[in-house]
Enzyme design. Structure first.
Site, mmCIF file in Angstrom:
data_model
loop_
_atom_site.group_PDB
_atom_site.id
_atom_site.type_symbol
_atom_site.label_atom_id
_atom_site.label_comp_id
_atom_site.label_asym_id
_atom_site.label_seq_id
_atom_site.Cartn_x
_atom_site.Cartn_y
_atom_site.Cartn_z
ATOM 1 N N CYS A 157 1.012 -1.297 0.022
ATOM 2 C CA CYS A 157 0.060 -0.011 0.000
ATOM 3 C C CYS A 157 0.627 1.151 0.082
ATOM 4 C CB CYS A 157 -1.030 -0.032 1.241
ATOM 5 S SG CYS A 157 -2.067 1.305 1.361
ATOM 6 N N CYS A 158 1.875 1.197 0.855
ATOM 7 C CA CYS A 158 2.779 2.369 1.041
ATOM 8 C C CYS A 158 3.525 2.625 -0.433
ATOM 9 C CB CYS A 158 3.872 2.318 1.845
ATOM 10 S SG CYS A 158 3.211 2.681 3.650
ATOM 11 N N CYS A 196 7.945 3.885 6.295
ATOM 12 C CA CYS A 196 7.133 3.535 5.263
ATOM 13 C C CYS A 196 7.847 3.238 3.752
ATOM 14 C CB CYS A 196 6.194 4.698 4.819
ATOM 15 S SG CYS A 196 6.906 6.256 4.616
HETATM 16 S S1 SF4 Z 1 0.510 4.779 5.782
HETATM 17 FE FE1 SF4 Z 1 1.016 3.300 4.011
HETATM 18 S S2 SF4 Z 1 -0.240 1.515 4.688
HETATM 19 FE FE2 SF4 Z 1 -1.103 3.127 5.673
HETATM 20 S S3 SF4 Z 1 -2.783 4.092 4.031
HETATM 21 FE FE3 SF4 Z 1 -0.775 5.172 3.798
HETATM 22 S S4 SF4 Z 1 0.027 4.384 2.243
HETATM 23 FE FE4 SF4 Z 1 -1.391 2.893 2.888
#
Ligand code: SF4
Length: 256
Positions: free
Chosen positions: A125-126, A236
């Site tokens: 996701c990151c 992250c």
């Molecule tokens: S911190 Fe990272 S894992 Fe959490 S929503 Fe943001 S991008 Fe996604």
């Protein structure tokens, strides 16, 4: 030869020289030196340290591009602060957002909030929401200015003023490396710098809304980030090589 043309080895040597030089300068001097080196980009998360840097860039009219990663999962307070900061300091903050196809593909594979299920899903996701937009924000830059401080976490305890980022072939300048949180707070108060109201509600470090909680008294500053993970060095990936301190996010398949 300009910094823009310099090879990685030259940039590595320059970073070592700069580190000592930056230590003797004040914040404005450190930023001015960063701007002299070449095309400089400051990436702000709108956190309190980054507000100190945005204020200095705006106040001293320094030729440093200011960019932010609008992940799509930020707190509304953070989004509101972008416009407030632009207006207050007369600067443009460039917004870099994730590709919708990447977001859709992530949701299809892991679920929208799949980052709670595994470290791998969290890094994926990151990768989509932060790392890919960061690459766009830094495209063509010679210098990357950040708000990293040694006091933020054990992982950042040795943050230098200047370092060579081999992965991105950039010189990274951390002009607040030696500022502690009391110095930051006093500076913000003195200069009446606008900050995220969440700081006063127990959020010293603010990231995406679903991945940040308030900290309890005595907890480290970044304890509220990805609080459900056990690794004390969790990050992250913006400030550690993607293939170093943490598992590499699997490439996210493009939506068809
Ligand atoms: S911190 Fe990272 S894992 Fe959490 S929503 Fe943001 S991008 Fe996604």
């Amino acid at each position: 030869m300009t910094l823009h043309d310099a090879a990685g080895r030259d940039r590595l040597e320059l970073a070592a020289t700069l580190d000592a030089k930056l230590e003797s300068l004040d914040l404005a001097g450190r930023l001015a030196l960063a701007a002299e080196l070449g095309h400089a980009v400051f990436t702000t998360s709108l956190g309190i340290e980054d507000q100190v840097i945005s204020a200095a860039i705006g106040t001293h009219r320094l030729p440093i591009e200011v960019s932010t990663l609008e992940t799509g999962r930020l707190f509304q307070e953070t989004v509101d602060l972008i416009g407030e900061t632009e207006e207050r300091y007369g600067i443009d903050i460039r917004r870099f957002r994730p590709e919708q196809d990447d977001v859709d593909a992530y949701a299809a594979q892991y679920g929208l909030n799949g980052f709670y299920d595994s470290v791998e899903a969290r890094h994926a996701c990151c990768h989509v929401r932060k790392l890919k937009p960061l690459a766009k924000a830094l495209a063509g830059a010679d210098v990357w200015v950040t708000g990293l401080r040694r006091g933020q976490s054990g992982n950042r305890a040795t943050t230098p003023f200047a370092e060579y980022d081999a992965e991105r072939n950039l010189i990274k300048i951390n002009p607040l490396a030696d500022w502690d949180i009391d110095t930051i707070n006093a500076h913000v108060e003195r200069q009446a710098i606008p900050v995220n109201p969440l700081h006063k509600r127990g959020y010293p470090s603010i990231g995406c809304e679903p991945c940040t909680r308030a900290i309890k008294p005595g907890e480290p500053e970044r304890a509220g980030r990805w609080w459900w993970e056990n690794d004390e060095k969790r990050e992250c990936g913006l400030h550690v090589p993607e293939n170093a301190a943490q598992p590499v996010a699997e490439p996210v398949p493009q939506a068809s």
